[in-house]
Design a protein around this motif. Sequence first.
Motif, short mmCIF file in Angstrom:
data_model
loop_
_atom_site.label_atom_id
_atom_site.label_comp_id
_atom_site.label_asym_id
_atom_site.label_seq_id
_atom_site.Cartn_x
_atom_site.Cartn_y
_atom_site.Cartn_z
N ALA A 140 41.93 -2.28 5.20
CA ALA A 140 42.28 -2.71 3.51
C ALA A 140 42.98 -0.90 2.87
CB ALA A 140 41.18 -2.83 2.83
N VAL A 141 42.19 0.45 3.04
CA VAL A 141 42.26 1.32 2.47
C VAL A 141 44.15 1.94 3.46
CG1 VAL A 141 41.33 3.96 2.66
CG2 VAL A 141 40.36 1.96 2.33
N LYS A 142 43.57 1.56 4.57
CA LYS A 142 45.11 1.96 5.31
C LYS A 142 45.14 3.34 5.38
CE LYS A 142 48.03 -2.66 4.42
NZ LYS A 142 46.95 -2.78 3.56
N PRO A 143 44.63 4.60 5.44
CA PRO A 143 44.94 6.01 6.27
C PRO A 143 45.57 5.62 6.93
CG PRO A 143 42.59 4.97 6.96
CD PRO A 143 43.24 4.13 6.32
N PRO A 144 46.84 7.38 6.60
CA PRO A 144 47.29 7.13 7.78
C PRO A 144 46.59 7.29 9.61
CG PRO A 144 48.06 8.57 6.31
CD PRO A 144 46.69 7.96 5.52
N ARG A 145 45.34 7.69 9.26
CA ARG A 145 44.66 8.55 10.70
C ARG A 145 43.10 7.95 10.18
NH1 ARG A 145 41.96 13.70 12.14
NH2 ARG A 145 41.83 13.54 13.95
N VAL A 146 42.51 7.78 11.25
CA VAL A 146 41.06 7.13 11.03
C VAL A 146 40.40 8.15 12.87
CG1 VAL A 146 39.26 5.57 11.38
CG2 VAL A 146 41.07 5.48 10.23
N PHE A 147 39.59 9.32 12.51
CA PHE A 147 38.95 9.60 13.56
C PHE A 147 37.41 9.68 13.93
CE2 PHE A 147 38.72 12.50 9.75
CZ PHE A 147 37.37 13.92 10.18
N VAL A 148 36.85 10.45 14.15
CA VAL A 148 35.56 9.56 15.45
C VAL A 148 35.11 10.67 16.23
CG1 VAL A 148 35.77 8.12 16.57
CG2 VAL A 148 33.43 8.01 15.61
N HIS A 149 34.03 10.77 16.19
CA HIS A 149 33.36 11.85 17.43
C HIS A 149 32.05 11.10 18.02
CE1 HIS A 149 31.44 14.25 14.16
NE2 HIS A 149 30.50 14.81 15.46
N THR A 150 31.91 11.34 19.40
CA THR A 150 30.50 11.54 19.78
C THR A 150 30.41 12.45 20.57
OG1 THR A 150 29.36 9.84 21.17
CG2 THR A 150 31.59 10.26 21.33
#
Length: 197
Positions: A140-150
């Motif tokens: 819905a937001v459409k960011p150019p990049r999504v990130f996460v870390h574990t």
Amino acid sequence: MSEFQAIPPGKLAAVVTHFDMRDLPPVDAAGLERPDLHLEFVADPDLDWYRDLFRAVGARWLWFSRLRMTDEALGAIIKDPAVEIYALTRQGETTPKGLLELDFRDPKNAELAFLGVTADMIGSGAGRYLMARAMERFRAVKPPRVFVHTCTNDHPDAPKFYERAGFRACGREVEIMTDPRLDGTLPRDVAPHVPLI
């Protein structure tokens, strides 16, 4: 050839793996089909409520970062209008069973900041439901990049879980931290898979 680095007593080391995605996958419609689960947006989270949920979800994985923050520092994050906090509940229950936190403060790099469920929900598909809802919101937001870390303190299947969702590993670091069980941040009996030294 391998190298070993001594970790001082009272400290922990974790290997942190960073993941990102630039092309959002289609929404996991099957993952969203959970009438037994409800995800509620919490517009103005109470700090103690948030800490309790964070602890309930993350203590077994040594989540400590938000528990060490001052009220002012924590409030600046979770009460920011660009940070979205969601609580997962199971049908017929009022106690939250999961946490989803999405951070849109950087419009070019949205973060899946926290996603987790309580111990009794592991293996129930609730994590997949949370991820499907997160992806629905990112689309819905459409960011150019999504990130996460574990990290290596998290559930051992976390990296595969993120990869199945469409994330790809893009970096790795070692984090050295004071063991949160030794300074009172978390109880000493949590995370028995990580020995106390």
